[in-house]
Design a protein around this motif. Structure first.
Motif, PDB file in Angstrom:
ATOM      1  N   GLY A 279       0.814  -1.211   0.000  1.00 51.99           N
ATOM      2  CA  GLY A 279       0.000   0.000   0.000  1.00 51.99           C
ATOM      3  C   GLY A 279       0.846   1.260   0.000  1.00 51.99           C
ATOM      4  N   ALA A 280       1.940   1.271   0.790  1.00 54.71           N
ATOM      5  CA  ALA A 280       2.802   2.445   0.859  1.00 54.71           C
ATOM      6  C   ALA A 280       3.458   2.726  -0.490  1.00 54.71           C
ATOM      7  CB  ALA A 280       3.874   2.242   1.931  1.00 54.71           C
ATOM      8  N   VAL A 281       3.931   1.672  -1.153  1.00 55.89           N
ATOM      9  CA  VAL A 281       4.594   1.855  -2.443  1.00 55.89           C
ATOM     10  C   VAL A 281       3.576   2.268  -3.507  1.00 55.89           C
ATOM     11  CG1 VAL A 281       5.889   0.694  -4.275  1.00 55.89           C
ATOM     12  CG2 VAL A 281       6.441   0.246  -1.882  1.00 55.89           C
ATOM     13  N   ARG A 282       2.398   1.659  -3.480  1.00 56.30           N
ATOM     14  CA  ARG A 282       1.379   2.003  -4.460  1.00 56.30           C
ATOM     15  C   ARG A 282       0.941   3.455  -4.311  1.00 56.30           C
ATOM     16  NH1 ARG A 282      -0.039  -0.095  -9.136  1.00 56.30           N
ATOM     17  NH2 ARG A 282       0.037  -2.178  -8.218  1.00 56.30           N
ATOM     18  N   ARG A 283       0.750   3.909  -3.071  1.00 52.72           N
ATOM     19  CA  ARG A 283       0.326   5.292  -2.861  1.00 52.72           C
ATOM     20  C   ARG A 283       1.400   6.285  -3.264  1.00 52.72           C
ATOM     21  NH1 ARG A 283      -1.930   2.840   1.710  1.00 52.72           N
ATOM     22  NH2 ARG A 283      -0.063   3.331   2.950  1.00 52.72           N
ATOM     23  N   THR A 284       2.648   5.910  -3.084  1.00 49.59           N
ATOM     24  CA  THR A 284       3.741   6.838  -3.369  1.00 49.59           C
ATOM     25  C   THR A 284       4.116   6.858  -4.839  1.00 49.59           C
ATOM     26  OG1 THR A 284       4.625   6.487  -1.143  1.00 49.59           O
ATOM     27  CG2 THR A 284       6.112   7.456  -2.768  1.00 49.59           C
ATOM     28  N   THR A 285       4.180   5.683  -5.473  1.00 47.96           N
ATOM     29  CA  THR A 285       4.708   5.589  -6.835  1.00 47.96           C
ATOM     30  C   THR A 285       3.660   5.227  -7.880  1.00 47.96           C
ATOM     31  OG1 THR A 285       5.243   3.216  -6.734  1.00 47.96           O
ATOM     32  CG2 THR A 285       6.875   4.759  -5.834  1.00 47.96           C
ATOM     33  N   GLY A 286       2.523   4.676  -7.443  1.00 46.90           N
ATOM     34  CA  GLY A 286       1.538   4.183  -8.395  1.00 46.90           C
ATOM     35  C   GLY A 286       1.897   2.817  -8.950  1.00 46.90           C
ATOM     36  N   GLU A 287       2.948   2.191  -8.426  1.00 47.35           N
ATOM     37  CA  GLU A 287       3.407   0.893  -8.921  1.00 47.35           C
ATOM     38  C   GLU A 287       3.342  -0.142  -7.816  1.00 47.35           C
ATOM     39  OE1 GLU A 287       6.843   2.097 -12.119  1.00 47.35           O
ATOM     40  OE2 GLU A 287       7.408   2.056 -10.013  1.00 47.35           O
ATOM     41  N   GLY A 288       3.453  -1.419  -8.213  1.00 50.85           N
ATOM     42  CA  GLY A 288       3.616  -2.487  -7.247  1.00 50.85           C
ATOM     43  C   GLY A 288       5.050  -2.524  -6.738  1.00 50.85           C
ATOM     44  N   VAL A 289       5.281  -3.241  -5.636  1.00 48.98           N
ATOM     45  CA  VAL A 289       6.619  -3.298  -5.044  1.00 48.98           C
ATOM     46  C   VAL A 289       7.611  -3.938  -6.014  1.00 48.98           C
ATOM     47  CG1 VAL A 289       7.997  -4.114  -3.102  1.00 48.98           C
ATOM     48  CG2 VAL A 289       5.608  -3.477  -2.745  1.00 48.98           C
ATOM     49  N   LYS A 290       7.228  -5.051  -6.632  1.00 53.24           N
ATOM     50  CA  LYS A 290       8.153  -5.734  -7.539  1.00 53.24           C
ATOM     51  C   LYS A 290       8.515  -4.843  -8.723  1.00 53.24           C
ATOM     52  CE  LYS A 290       6.878 -10.522  -6.474  1.00 53.24           C
ATOM     53  NZ  LYS A 290       6.338 -11.801  -7.023  1.00 53.24           N
TER      54      LYS A 290
END
Length: 278
Positions: free
Chosen positions: A205-216
């Motif tokens: 969730g943190a990565v998606r909110r910040t970058t719009g991408e998945g972690v991988k």
């Protein structure tokens, strides 16, 4: 005639089909202050970012009850959706940029434009005002490059708004900084979450909110960028580079690289190596 209790400056542009091929075009810009008149209810055929820099007011969207607005805040006006807003007692100060183009869809997918969250609290507006002031200066100056200059500024505006969005990541920049620092480690995503002391869904969730991408996808981008640098600047074999960016299997790394970059690592190296300076 009495002086209105507000000041308003705006310009509108007419980009050509050629300009629209840039992906985004600026259709208008404005800076207004004071006891502004109520806007709407109305619906537009393009996007507008309205940034409230001082004061309070209200914002109604898609027929829903009005929400309170407290500066600094961003109002997203999106095509075909009715909106209605205005300042409260004492007025407010705002700047706005009208824009359109096929690039909006990509920015929406990445979370930079949020039609489902049309009222966005901001942490500040200095970066946004810097971009808007640049469009204003270009509009006042005019000239043959105005449309392209303003179009480029729309991209910069969306980035500035993303940085200014309050609560981009629940865990703050520390999570993204640590994830970026450890991106080349040969560990699974679950271990990254464990090292950060948060759950896997929280990390996602943190990565998606910040970058719009998945972690991988985010980690892959960092790893491939580093691999490109090593390919261009060193004589390390591809297998050695794969290990340095977190992949023990060089064949798997090569397949990932080829699929994402569009060419094999050895071909990228052949095109990127620069001869040493004399």
């Amino acid at each position: 005639m009495p002086t209105p209790p507000y000041s308003s400056w705006m310009r509108y542009f007419s980009p050509t089909a050629g300009h629209r091929r840039l992906g985004l075009v600026c259709l208008g810009v404005g800076v207004q202050e004071g006891e502004l008149p109520v806007v709407g209810p109305r619906a537009l055929d393009h996007h507008v970012a309205v940034v409230v820099t001082r004061g309070r007011g209200w914002f109604a969207h898609a027929g829903r009850p009005p929400q309170p607005v407290t500066a600094p805040a961003l109002l997203w006006l999106v095509p075909g959706v009715e909106h209605h807003y205005g300042p409260g007692s004492g007025g407010w100060d705002e700047c706005f940029v009208d824009f359109a183009g096929p690039g909006v869809e990509a920015y929406t997918d990445l979370g930079y434009v949020t039609p489902d969250r049309p009222l966005v609290p901001l942490s500040g507006t200095a970066g946004v005002r810097h971009v808007v002031d640049g469009i204003v200066r270009a509009a006042r100056r005019g000239g043959p490059l105005l449309e392209v200059e303003a179009a480029a500024a729309v991209h910069a505006l969306l980035v500035a708004l993303r940085y200014a969005s309050a609560g981009v990541s629940r865990h703050g920049d520390a999570v993204m900084e640590a994830l970026t620092r450890d991106a080349l480690l040969p560990i699974p995503v679950a271990e990254h979450a464990a090292r950060l002391g948060i759950s896997l869904p929280e990390l996602r969730g943190a990565v998606r909110r910040t970058t719009g991408e998945g972690v991988k996808e985010y980690l892959l981008g960092i790893r491939l960028s580093r691999a490109k640098e090593l390919l261009a600047r060193t004589d390390l074999p591809v297998a050695g580079i794969a290990r340095r960016v977190g992949y023990e299997d060089p064949a798997y790394f090569s397949r990932l690289f080829s699929r994402r970059v569009g060419m094999a690592p050895v071909r990228f190296r052949a095109q990127s190596v620069r001869p040493p300076l004399p």
